[in-house]
Design an enzyme around this catalytic site. Structure first.
Site, PDB file in Angstrom:
ATOM      1  N   SER A 150      81.601  23.939   3.853  1.00 47.03           N
ATOM      2  CA  SER A 150      81.298  22.570   3.436  1.00 47.03           C
ATOM      3  C   SER A 150      81.455  22.466   1.923  1.00 47.03           C
ATOM      4  O   SER A 150      81.321  23.464   1.217  1.00 47.03           O
ATOM      5  CB  SER A 150      79.853  22.218   3.793  1.00 47.03           C
ATOM      6  N   TYR A 165      70.844  24.109   4.137  1.00 46.80           N
ATOM      7  CA  TYR A 165      72.237  23.853   4.522  1.00 46.80           C
ATOM      8  C   TYR A 165      73.183  24.312   3.413  1.00 46.80           C
ATOM      9  O   TYR A 165      74.172  25.004   3.664  1.00 46.80           O
ATOM     10  CB  TYR A 165      72.398  22.357   4.791  1.00 46.80           C
ATOM     11  N   LYS A 169      75.996  27.316   3.684  1.00 39.31           N
ATOM     12  CA  LYS A 169      77.439  27.099   3.547  1.00 39.31           C
ATOM     13  C   LYS A 169      78.031  27.969   2.435  1.00 39.31           C
ATOM     14  O   LYS A 169      79.176  28.404   2.525  1.00 39.31           O
ATOM     15  CB  LYS A 169      77.734  25.614   3.327  1.00 39.31           C
TER      16      LYS A 169
HETATM   17  P1  NAD Z   1      78.029  17.381  14.791  1.00 42.16           P
HETATM   18  O1  NAD Z   1      76.555  17.433  14.731  1.00 42.16           O
HETATM   19  O2  NAD Z   1      78.706  16.129  15.183  1.00 42.16           O
HETATM   20  O3  NAD Z   1      78.600  18.561  15.704  1.00 42.16           O
HETATM   21  C1  NAD Z   1      78.103  19.867  15.618  1.00 42.16           C
HETATM   22  C2  NAD Z   1      78.141  20.482  16.993  1.00 42.16           C
HETATM   23  O4  NAD Z   1      77.611  21.818  16.909  1.00 42.16           O
HETATM   24  C3  NAD Z   1      77.279  19.727  17.999  1.00 42.16           C
HETATM   25  O5  NAD Z   1      78.024  19.381  19.141  1.00 42.16           O
HETATM   26  C4  NAD Z   1      76.156  20.697  18.309  1.00 42.16           C
HETATM   27  O6  NAD Z   1      75.660  20.598  19.637  1.00 42.16           O
HETATM   28  C5  NAD Z   1      76.833  22.038  18.067  1.00 42.16           C
HETATM   29  N1  NAD Z   1      75.842  23.104  17.874  1.00 42.16           N
HETATM   30  C6  NAD Z   1      74.721  23.062  17.112  1.00 42.16           C
HETATM   31  N2  NAD Z   1      74.036  24.209  17.239  1.00 42.16           N
HETATM   32  C7  NAD Z   1      74.735  24.988  18.103  1.00 42.16           C
HETATM   33  C8  NAD Z   1      74.519  26.282  18.643  1.00 42.16           C
HETATM   34  N3  NAD Z   1      73.431  27.000  18.318  1.00 42.16           N
HETATM   35  N4  NAD Z   1      75.447  26.790  19.496  1.00 42.16           N
HETATM   36  C9  NAD Z   1      76.540  26.072  19.841  1.00 42.16           C
HETATM   37  N5  NAD Z   1      76.788  24.829  19.359  1.00 42.16           N
HETATM   38  C10 NAD Z   1      75.891  24.295  18.507  1.00 42.16           C
HETATM   39  O7  NAD Z   1      78.499  17.835  13.345  1.00 42.16           O
HETATM   40  P2  NAD Z   1      79.923  17.805  12.631  1.00 42.16           P
HETATM   41  O8  NAD Z   1      79.815  16.847  11.512  1.00 42.16           O
HETATM   42  O9  NAD Z   1      81.025  17.680  13.621  1.00 42.16           O
HETATM   43  O10 NAD Z   1      79.884  19.273  11.997  1.00 42.16           O
HETATM   44  C11 NAD Z   1      80.742  20.326  12.406  1.00 42.16           C
HETATM   45  C12 NAD Z   1      80.740  21.378  11.317  1.00 42.16           C
HETATM   46  O11 NAD Z   1      81.239  20.787  10.114  1.00 42.16           O
HETATM   47  C13 NAD Z   1      79.357  21.928  10.961  1.00 42.16           C
HETATM   48  O12 NAD Z   1      79.424  23.299  10.681  1.00 42.16           O
HETATM   49  C14 NAD Z   1      78.995  21.159   9.707  1.00 42.16           C
HETATM   50  O13 NAD Z   1      78.064  21.846   8.909  1.00 42.16           O
HETATM   51  C15 NAD Z   1      80.347  21.052   9.049  1.00 42.16           C
HETATM   52  N6  NAD Z   1      80.442  19.979   8.057  1.00 42.16           N
HETATM   53  C16 NAD Z   1      80.241  18.691   8.397  1.00 42.16           C
HETATM   54  C17 NAD Z   1      80.344  17.708   7.418  1.00 42.16           C
HETATM   55  C18 NAD Z   1      80.138  16.252   7.730  1.00 42.16           C
HETATM   56  O14 NAD Z   1      80.108  15.448   6.777  1.00 42.16           O
HETATM   57  N7  NAD Z   1      79.997  15.856   8.981  1.00 42.16           N
HETATM   58  C19 NAD Z   1      80.636  18.052   6.106  1.00 42.16           C
HETATM   59  C20 NAD Z   1      80.839  19.382   5.800  1.00 42.16           C
HETATM   60  C21 NAD Z   1      80.742  20.343   6.781  1.00 42.16           C
END
Ligand code: NAD
Length: 263
Positions: A150, A165, A169
């Site tokens: 991230s 968080y 990251k």
């Molecule tokens: P989201 O919450 O929409 O999806 C995350 C998914 O991970 C969910 O479906 C959840 O059920 C699954 N999950 C959580 N814990 C789990 C576990 N223990 N085992 C298996 N699955 C599990 O989030 P997103 O925005 O799609 O995020 C995806 C990745 O991108 C994450 O690592 C997040 O930190 C990273 N990220 C997101 C953003 C953002 O702005 N959305 C920014 C930077 C990084």
């Protein structure tokens, strides 16, 4: 160059958000993609998969398979990857993407929540990459492991109150670099993608906890030079490139997909 025909991929956190979009991108490039997630309602996934299938211009070898699993369970992750290899004969791409956020101020951060964020975002990424990497090594496959880090691993956003968080990251960035050095002699590449604010359920959950009025919340997404939130499908290209033969000399790298926020 970017074809994933005859390749097998695992995407964790693959039932929604960024993970599901990346899985669709891999499948569109011809891969068989195993989408692993916690047991949850598949409604959004099914809708997206159906519209994806309908939009394909011609028959495509790619397909999506759903599996349930928890990335914090090291043994279970090993078994999931072992089953994929038993069924498909290989694993080429591992997208360790599952992640969670918990909003709390540093001075009051609850121990259990801190531990849970570290378990999912750091240990879970390690266990996923271990399970896939061990099979790639055993089978002599020049695989690609990609971890979702991230912008929060590099910069801190004021008022976000998500120290655990951010720490997790940063750890993912360093985990990937460490693994990249260890696995390079085995022909396995390890890289990270660092998204900025992408409009998903995770982002909505952070916005909901912001104390500011709605108009200011909207501005969060406009903090980057491009002035908007990213869409989850805008992560597809970077992930596909890292997964493909287009990136065979790329390891230990971080690709920022953040509208210039870290620039
Ligand atoms: P989201 O919450 O929409 O999806 C995350 C998914 O991970 C969910 O479906 C959840 O059920 C699954 N999950 C959580 N814990 C789990 C576990 N223990 N085992 C298996 N699955 C599990 O989030 P997103 O925005 O799609 O995020 C995806 C990745 O991108 C994450 O690592 C997040 O930190 C990273 N990220 C997101 C953003 C953002 O702005 N959305 C920014 C930077 C990084």
């Amino acid at each position: 160059l970017f074809s994933l025909a005859n390749r097998v991929a695992l995407v964790t956190g693959g039932h929604r958000g960024i993970g599901l979009e990346i899985a669709l991108g891999f499948a569109e490039a011809g891969a068989v993609v195993y989408c692993l997630d916690l047991p949850s309602s598949p409604d959004e996934s099914w809708r997206m998969v159906q519209s994806w299938a309908a939009s394909l211009p011609e028959p495509n070898s790619g397909r999506l398979e759903y599996v349930s699993g928890d990335v914090t369970d090291q043994k279970a992750m090993w078994e999931v990857v072992e089953k994929i290899v038993e069924k498909e004969g290989r694993i080429d791409v591992c997208m360790a993407n599952a992640g969670i956020v918990h909003v709390a101020e540093c001075l009051e951060y609850p121990a259990e929540d801190f531990k849970r964020v570290m378990d999912v975002n750091v240990s879970g990424v390690l266990f996923t990459a271990q399970a896939a990497g061990q099979q790639m090594e055993r089978l002599g496959i020049p695989g690609s492991i990609i971890m979702t880090a991230s912008m929060s691993g590099t910069i801190t956003n004021p008022n976000q109150h998500s120290s655990a968080y951010n720490i997790s990251k940063s750890a993912v960035l360093q985990l990937a670099r460490s693994m990249a050095c260890e696995l390079a002699p085995k022909g396995i590449r390890v890289n990270t993608i660092s998204p900025g604010y992408i409009y998903t359920d995770m982002t909505r959950s952070i916005l909901d906890t912001q104390p500011q009025p709605a108009s200011l919340k909207e501005k969060l997404g406009a903090q980057n030079p491009m002035g908007r939130f990213g869409r989850p499908d805008e992560l597809r290209g970077a992930a596909l490139w890292l997964a493909s033969d287009g990136a065979t000399f790329c390891t230990g790298s971080d690709i920022k997909v953040d509208g210039g926020q870290c620039a």
